[in-house]
Design a protein around this motif. Structure first.
Motif, PDB file in Angstrom:
ATOM      1  N   ILE A 138       0.869  -1.178   0.000  1.00 46.33           N
ATOM      2  CA  ILE A 138       0.000   0.000   0.000  1.00 46.33           C
ATOM      3  C   ILE A 138       0.907   1.230   0.000  1.00 46.33           C
ATOM      4  O   ILE A 138       1.764   1.352   0.871  1.00 46.33           O
ATOM      5  CB  ILE A 138      -0.856   0.025   1.294  1.00 46.33           C
ATOM      6  CG1 ILE A 138      -1.653  -1.256   1.467  1.00 46.33           C
ATOM      7  CG2 ILE A 138      -1.749   1.254   1.346  1.00 46.33           C
ATOM      8  CD1 ILE A 138      -2.706  -1.485   0.449  1.00 46.33           C
ATOM      9  N   ASP A 172       1.736  10.636  -2.929  1.00 55.47           N
ATOM     10  CA  ASP A 172       0.300  10.407  -3.091  1.00 55.47           C
ATOM     11  C   ASP A 172       0.039   9.135  -3.891  1.00 55.47           C
ATOM     12  O   ASP A 172       0.477   9.013  -5.032  1.00 55.47           O
ATOM     13  CB  ASP A 172      -0.351  11.595  -3.821  1.00 55.47           C
ATOM     14  CG  ASP A 172      -0.774  12.692  -2.853  1.00 55.47           C
ATOM     15  OD1 ASP A 172      -0.438  12.574  -1.660  1.00 55.47           O
ATOM     16  OD2 ASP A 172      -1.436  13.645  -3.295  1.00 55.47           O
ATOM     17  N   ALA A 173      -0.688   8.201  -3.299  1.00 55.94           N
ATOM     18  CA  ALA A 173      -1.105   7.010  -4.019  1.00 55.94           C
ATOM     19  C   ALA A 173      -2.427   7.316  -4.719  1.00 55.94           C
ATOM     20  O   ALA A 173      -3.180   8.190  -4.299  1.00 55.94           O
ATOM     21  CB  ALA A 173      -1.274   5.847  -3.056  1.00 55.94           C
ATOM     22  N   ALA A 174      -2.716   6.596  -5.803  1.00 51.76           N
ATOM     23  CA  ALA A 174      -4.003   6.753  -6.475  1.00 51.76           C
ATOM     24  C   ALA A 174      -4.972   5.706  -5.913  1.00 51.76           C
ATOM     25  O   ALA A 174      -4.568   4.777  -5.236  1.00 51.76           O
ATOM     26  CB  ALA A 174      -3.834   6.578  -7.975  1.00 51.76           C
ATOM     27  N   GLY A 175      -6.257   5.877  -6.199  1.00 51.64           N
ATOM     28  CA  GLY A 175      -7.248   4.925  -5.688  1.00 51.64           C
ATOM     29  C   GLY A 175      -7.659   5.269  -4.269  1.00 51.64           C
ATOM     30  O   GLY A 175      -7.317   6.335  -3.749  1.00 51.64           O
ATOM     31  N   TYR A 176      -8.401   4.377  -3.656  1.00 54.09           N
ATOM     32  CA  TYR A 176      -8.862   4.640  -2.291  1.00 54.09           C
ATOM     33  C   TYR A 176      -7.672   4.711  -1.337  1.00 54.09           C
ATOM     34  O   TYR A 176      -6.656   4.048  -1.527  1.00 54.09           O
ATOM     35  CB  TYR A 176      -9.839   3.547  -1.843  1.00 54.09           C
ATOM     36  CG  TYR A 176     -11.138   3.536  -2.623  1.00 54.09           C
ATOM     37  CD1 TYR A 176     -11.756   4.722  -2.996  1.00 54.09           C
ATOM     38  CD2 TYR A 176     -11.733   2.338  -2.992  1.00 54.09           C
ATOM     39  CE1 TYR A 176     -12.940   4.721  -3.711  1.00 54.09           C
ATOM     40  CE2 TYR A 176     -12.930   2.318  -3.702  1.00 54.09           C
ATOM     41  CZ  TYR A 176     -13.533   3.508  -4.071  1.00 54.09           C
ATOM     42  OH  TYR A 176     -14.695   3.507  -4.777  1.00 54.09           O
ATOM     43  N   ASP A 177      -7.817   5.486  -0.280  1.00 56.27           N
ATOM     44  CA  ASP A 177      -6.727   5.751   0.655  1.00 56.27           C
ATOM     45  C   ASP A 177      -6.624   4.613   1.675  1.00 56.27           C
ATOM     46  O   ASP A 177      -6.973   4.773   2.841  1.00 56.27           O
ATOM     47  CB  ASP A 177      -6.980   7.100   1.345  1.00 56.27           C
ATOM     48  CG  ASP A 177      -5.826   7.526   2.243  1.00 56.27           C
ATOM     49  OD1 ASP A 177      -4.816   6.796   2.314  1.00 56.27           O
ATOM     50  OD2 ASP A 177      -5.938   8.590   2.874  1.00 56.27           O
ATOM     51  N   TRP A 178      -6.137   3.480   1.192  1.00 60.32           N
ATOM     52  CA  TRP A 178      -6.016   2.317   2.093  1.00 60.32           C
ATOM     53  C   TRP A 178      -5.062   2.618   3.235  1.00 60.32           C
ATOM     54  O   TRP A 178      -5.250   2.125   4.351  1.00 60.32           O
ATOM     55  CB  TRP A 178      -5.533   1.087   1.323  1.00 60.32           C
ATOM     56  CG  TRP A 178      -6.404   0.709   0.170  1.00 60.32           C
ATOM     57  CD1 TRP A 178      -6.022   0.523  -1.130  1.00 60.32           C
ATOM     58  CD2 TRP A 178      -7.830   0.446   0.198  1.00 60.32           C
ATOM     59  NE1 TRP A 178      -7.109   0.183  -1.901  1.00 60.32           N
ATOM     60  CE2 TRP A 178      -8.219   0.119  -1.125  1.00 60.32           C
ATOM     61  CE3 TRP A 178      -8.789   0.466   1.195  1.00 60.32           C
ATOM     62  CZ2 TRP A 178      -9.542  -0.182  -1.456  1.00 60.32           C
ATOM     63  CZ3 TRP A 178     -10.099   0.165   0.861  1.00 60.32           C
ATOM     64  CH2 TRP A 178     -10.461  -0.158  -0.441  1.00 60.32           C
ATOM     65  N   LEU A 179      -4.033   3.408   2.947  1.00 65.32           N
ATOM     66  CA  LEU A 179      -3.068   3.767   3.993  1.00 65.32           C
ATOM     67  C   LEU A 179      -3.785   4.488   5.144  1.00 65.32           C
ATOM     68  O   LEU A 179      -3.584   4.183   6.311  1.00 65.32           O
ATOM     69  CB  LEU A 179      -2.000   4.675   3.363  1.00 65.32           C
ATOM     70  CG  LEU A 179      -0.777   5.032   4.168  1.00 65.32           C
ATOM     71  CD1 LEU A 179       0.028   3.798   4.512  1.00 65.32           C
ATOM     72  CD2 LEU A 179       0.092   6.023   3.389  1.00 65.32           C
ATOM     73  N   SER A 204       3.179  10.499  -9.490  1.00 60.33           N
ATOM     74  CA  SER A 204       3.776  10.629  -8.162  1.00 60.33           C
ATOM     75  C   SER A 204       4.806   9.517  -7.993  1.00 60.33           C
ATOM     76  O   SER A 204       4.461   8.341  -8.093  1.00 60.33           O
ATOM     77  CB  SER A 204       2.663  10.524  -7.104  1.00 60.33           C
ATOM     78  OG  SER A 204       3.195  10.532  -5.802  1.00 60.33           O
ATOM     79  N   THR A 211       2.796   6.190  -9.050  1.00 61.09           N
ATOM     80  CA  THR A 211       1.448   6.083  -9.611  1.00 61.09           C
ATOM     81  C   THR A 211       1.198   7.228 -10.597  1.00 61.09           C
ATOM     82  O   THR A 211       1.918   8.219 -10.599  1.00 61.09           O
ATOM     83  CB  THR A 211       0.383   6.189  -8.509  1.00 61.09           C
ATOM     84  OG1 THR A 211       0.475   7.472  -7.907  1.00 61.09           O
ATOM     85  CG2 THR A 211       0.561   5.122  -7.460  1.00 61.09           C
ATOM     86  N   ILE A 258      -5.902   5.497 -13.524  1.00 60.78           N
ATOM     87  CA  ILE A 258      -4.993   5.342 -12.389  1.00 60.78           C
ATOM     88  C   ILE A 258      -4.554   3.881 -12.435  1.00 60.78           C
ATOM     89  O   ILE A 258      -5.179   3.068 -13.136  1.00 60.78           O
ATOM     90  CB  ILE A 258      -5.663   5.677 -11.027  1.00 60.78           C
ATOM     91  CG1 ILE A 258      -6.904   4.804 -10.804  1.00 60.78           C
ATOM     92  CG2 ILE A 258      -6.035   7.153 -10.950  1.00 60.78           C
ATOM     93  CD1 ILE A 258      -7.538   4.988  -9.426  1.00 60.78           C
ATOM     94  N   TYR A 290     -12.447   3.043 -11.634  1.00 61.22           N
ATOM     95  CA  TYR A 290     -12.134   1.792 -12.319  1.00 61.22           C
ATOM     96  C   TYR A 290     -13.372   1.349 -13.092  1.00 61.22           C
ATOM     97  O   TYR A 290     -14.493   1.534 -12.612  1.00 61.22           O
ATOM     98  CB  TYR A 290     -11.796   0.682 -11.310  1.00 61.22           C
ATOM     99  CG  TYR A 290     -10.723   1.028 -10.306  1.00 61.22           C
ATOM    100  CD1 TYR A 290      -9.377   0.978 -10.651  1.00 61.22           C
ATOM    101  CD2 TYR A 290     -11.059   1.386  -8.995  1.00 61.22           C
ATOM    102  CE1 TYR A 290      -8.387   1.281  -9.718  1.00 61.22           C
ATOM    103  CE2 TYR A 290     -10.081   1.693  -8.062  1.00 61.22           C
ATOM    104  CZ  TYR A 290      -8.749   1.639  -8.427  1.00 61.22           C
ATOM    105  OH  TYR A 290      -7.779   1.941  -7.498  1.00 61.22           O
TER     106      TYR A 290
END
Lengths: 488, 399
Positions: A191, A197-204, B298, B349, B366, B396
């Motif tokens: 994760i 910044d990760a993409a997608g839902y903020d699992w972190l 990023s 990403t 993404i 998605y």
């Protein structure tokens, strides 16, 4: 008293078979099944509650964690993750039919990158261990819970631990970049990472503070920060809580954000001074420890501004530390507060509510009234900048009913925190301790929503299932094909 | 699509969602729609806008907290905060020029997209400052998470889950933000003539200093030319300090000494510094032609130079923010595969911010998640939006 869900009879009956299965998955010394050696794992930092688990495993690698979780998943065995066992809310309390997975052998620092200002460590590295590993280069890891010498970063993620310097540096969630997690099914997932910044839902963000209910953390990538040029503390004493509260408002309202802004009430001042001899004024009703950072000239400038802001509130004393040693002595009293209270009372309960900072005088007045009504003394320490209140309720467990009395007092304080617009827990987590109080803060619909998210990660409710949510029988919409926990 | 609903109260949001659920019709969830061109397009029977939820229900400067309806515009929110001498910490960009959209963005839009500006490198993203939310999930239930206090670990942190979820899990109706005082003074150092590798090394040295650098960008010459305060010096690395006036002067002086190995810096005063960073925030240095796509990548900051070198070789235009960790990219849509490969090579990403609609519907806007994580994503979506009516397909395909 807090109930535990009934153990699954079939799991208890199959104990020898389950232990044999686990033995194949970890090194021989990493499986504990003898009652005497299980004893140290029966409780955590909330020692009023104890339960010997079915077994303890101490994996050394993420792969071993994955194998153990997959095995437990296949066999329907409940799992309780454990770091250093310092949880003050019973977050690591085992169940009789559960396997405790302890992370203390996963204590390696895997990578430090000063250029990218991050470090990747295994989940069993202590909080202070990260700072110690990078301090020679002038860096540090910011969150600093009082238990930082012992507590592990994996547990910090589980409880979103804070500390005294959150006002400037934030809590654990604000200092994480990535996690390696293992789901209850045994899937290993990365994760985030070393990027911002990760993409997608903020699992972190969702994992942080989830109290080990969603997945197990085996590796953590944290932000490390360059330490400031220096830091210095000042002590300002007032003759009333209200006055100290107004001084805090004046400081924040002026645009100065001190790196720490700690409040102690009269009982806390006396307990800490007797312990640490830090020179705290014993005639004060309220004491502020205010710390600023920067060069010596910048410190002088900020401390001067703060002193001027305090002046209209007529402090009964105001002392600016003149040296690093004096600052350490000032902090020694505050950081030793728990030990100090432990010296003047046979037992104490450490509560952890958060309140809007402006409500402090009212809340302290109400706590004082409750203290009289319950006949139990209480000392209050307060992260005044961020509203996190730690009442230390003193009691004697050897007196019949005294512990239950203290628990009831504590619950009343937390209800008060919610009533004034705050919350049940700022940094200790809900654990088992505040589980039944969740309905004070949340509606059934909101709790149901959180439960369904738990189910999305752990459909069979095997991961730390007796924590956070009330065990009471209530309508819960299960995900299709999933089982929900049975009421106690 | 029929006209968007724009209720003035949360109860109207509940009614709209219940009606859509009963009719099994997807909803396009928006504020003012300024970010409609980001990520994947949504096929919806109807729009549901939060633009009329604009009340500020709480502003307590001493507690560093403001609660406002999701539909309040960012300029209105900034104006309210200015009354207390404060501002939004994460410095969200206004991308309307880049995205070619009209109108002003809302608080809900910035939170739903977790859109952060240059200060993110030092002070965290939008998601780090969302202390509380009210939202309506896909079952029409009002859900609160967090609160109005700065420290809170009571239950699962749905504030974080909803921030950056692009309206796919719930409709934000109210957001409580942590805010901070606006800095008394801003100042910047400009280091001209550094290539990407040297530039990022300088940014890294600045960010690794004890001086509290709050912005660190590197612009190639063509990008720097588009910002008047930075133009005429070729490629530039630029670092920012924001603090009390005395500290800004002192810290810029120390940085000038510490960064001497990278050349002699040019000082930007308060006004020039604010203008330059507003331009960097809003991606003004990026030249995007009408048919171009725009991406944000990023990566680990030290991988920024390799990313920009690889992308420039394909004809893309780029610049770096966040100490090298954020790559702004503009170029023909056909570069999408190169952008993905570059992000993956940098172990990071990508996000498609702007592209022709057929492309946005066809590509991974993404990164796709690992299968086990994608399963969790679908289950969490179902746990919050059981009928799949909120912005379906925004992140998605099929979710």
């Amino acid at each position: 008293m807090i109930a535990q869900p009934p153990p699954k009879a079939d799991i208890i009956a199959r104990r020898p078979e389950i232990i044999a299965g686990l033995r194949a998955l970890v090194p021989a010394s990493g499986l504990i099944s003898e009652e005497l050696r299980l004893k140290p794992y029966e409780t955590d930092g909330l020692p009023a509650y104890r339960q010997i688990p079915l077994a303890v495993v101490l994996p050394e690698t993420t792969e071993q964690v994955a194998a153990v979780l997959a095995f437990c998943h296949k066999n329907g065995v409940r799992v309780v993750p454990r770091g250093a066992g310092t949880s003050l809310s019973g977050g690591a309390l085992p169940m009789a039919d559960s396997v405790v997975i302890g992370l203390m052998r996963m204590n390696r620092i895997l990578d430090i990158d000063y250029g990218d200002r991050c470090a990747t460590v295994q989940a069993g590295v202590t909080n202070i261990g990260i700072t110690n590993a990078v301090s020679a280069e002038g860096f540090f890891y910011a969150p600093d819970p009082s238990s930082q010498l012992a507590c592990m970063i994996g547990g910090n993620v589980g409880m979103n631990s804070g500390g005294a310097h959150c006002l400037k540096y934030g809590v654990t969630a604000n200092n994480l970049l990535g996690l390696k997690i293992v789901t209850m099914e045994g899937d290993v997932l990365d994760i985030g990472g070393a990027h911002l910044d990760a993409a997608g839902y903020d699992w972190l963000g969702l994992m942080t503070g989830s109290e080990g209910m969603l997945a197990m953390v085996t590796e953590v990538t944290v932000r490390i920060l360059r330490a400031p040029e220096g830091a210095r503390a000042m002590l300002v004493a007032f003759d009333a809580n209200e006055t100290a509260g107004r001084a805090v408002d004046a400081i924040i309202g002026s645009g100065i954000i001190p790196v720490a802004l700690e409040f102690m009430d009269r009982p806390a001042i006396h307990a800490c001074e007797a312990f640490a001899h830090a020179g705290y004024p014993l005639d004060a009703e309220a004491l502020l420890i205010i710390e600023v950072e920067g060069s010596v000239a910048e410190q002088d400038d900020l401390l001067g501004r703060i002193a001027a802001l305090c002046e209209p509130f007529h402090p009964i004393s105001l002392r600016v530390s003149q040296s690093a040693e004096e600052s350490i002595a000032i902090w020694k009293g505050r950081k030793g507060a728990f030990g100090a209270v432990g010296r003047i009372s046979p037992d104490y309960l450490c509560m952890d509510g958060t309140i809007p900072t402006g409500q402090l005088p009212f809340v302290l007045r109400r706590i004082g009234e409750m203290s009289d009504a319950y006949g139990l003394k209480v000392a209050n320490i307060f992260h005044a900048g961020d509203g996190n209140l730690h009442p230390l309720i003193m009691f004697d467990a050897n007196l019949a009913g005294n512990f239950e009395h203290a628990e009831a007092f504590g619950a009343d304080i937390l209800k008060l925190c919610v009533e004034v617009g705050g919350c049940l827990t700022g940094e200790h987590g809900v654990g088992v301790e505040k589980r039944e109080l969740m309905r004070v803060q949340f509606t059934d619909i909101e709790l149901d929503q959180q439960r369904r998210i738990k189910s999305a990660f752990d459909p069979d409710w095997l991961l730390n299932p007796s924590k956070v949510f009330p065990l009471v029988d209530m309508p819960v919409t299960a995900m299709p094909g999933t089982a929900m926990p049975v009421a106690a | 699509m029929s006209a968007a609903l724009a209720p003035a109260h949360e109860s109207g949001v509940v009614e709209a969602i219940l009606a859509a659920r009963a009719a099994n019709e997807p909803l396009l969830i928006q504020g003012r729609g300024t970010k409609a061109g980001m990520l994947r397009p949504v096929q919806a029977a109807r729009g549901l806008s939060t633009r009329n939820l604009t009340d500020v229900s709480l502003y307590s400067p001493q507690e560093l907290i403001i609660s406002a309806g999701a539909g309040i515009t960012i300029p209105d929110l900034e104006a309210k905060l200015a009354e207390g001498g404060q501002g939004i910490i994460a410095e969200p960009p206004d991308l309307s020029a880049l995205l070619g959209t009209e109108g002003v963005q809302t608080l809900g839009g910035v939170v739903a997209t977790n859109l952060s500006g240059p200060r993110r490198v030092a002070w965290g993203a939008m998601r780090d400052h969302v202390m509380g939310v009210r939202a309506v999930n896909g079952a029409g239930e009002v859900i609160r998470s967090g609160g109005r206090v700065l420290k809170n670990v009571t239950g699962l942190d749905l504030c974080k889950l909803l921030t950056g979820s692009y309206g796919t899990l719930a409709v934000l109706t109210e957001v409580t933000l942590k805010v901070l005082p606006r800095a008394e003074l801003t100042g910047s150092l400009l280091l001209p003539g550094l290539d990407a590798v040297q530039g990022v090394a300088a940014l890294s040295a600045a960010l690794g200093s004890p001086y509290g650098v709050s912005g660190a960008a590197w612009l190639p010459a063509d990008a720097a030319e588009r910002v008047p305060e930075l133009a005429g010096r070729g490629a530039v690395a630029v670092v920012r300090i924001e603090d009390f006036a005395r500290s800004v002067e002192y810290r810029l002086g120390r940085l000038t000494t510490d960064l001497a190995v990278f050349g002699t810096p040019v000082l930007l005063d308060d006004g020039a510094s604010r203008a330059a960073w507003r331009a960097i925030r809003d991606a003004m240095p990026l030249r995007a032609e009408p048919g171009d796509a725009v991406w944000r990548v990023s990566v680990r900051p030290s991988n920024g130079p390799a990313a920009i070198t690889a992308l420039e070789a394909t004809g893309a235009r780029c610049f770096l923010d966040w100490g090298g960790g954020l790559v702004w990219i503009a170029g023909p849509p056909a570069l999408h595969d190169s952008v993905m490969a570059t992000a993956l090579a940098g172990r990071g990403t990508w996000t498609v911010l702007r592209a022709p609609e057929p492309m946005r519907a066809a590509v991974d806007v993404i990164p796709a998640e690992a299968p086990a994580l994608a399963r969790i994503t679908r289950r969490v979506k179902a746990a919050m939006d059981p009928s799949g009516i909120l912005n379906p397909g925004r992140l998605y395909a099929g979710v």
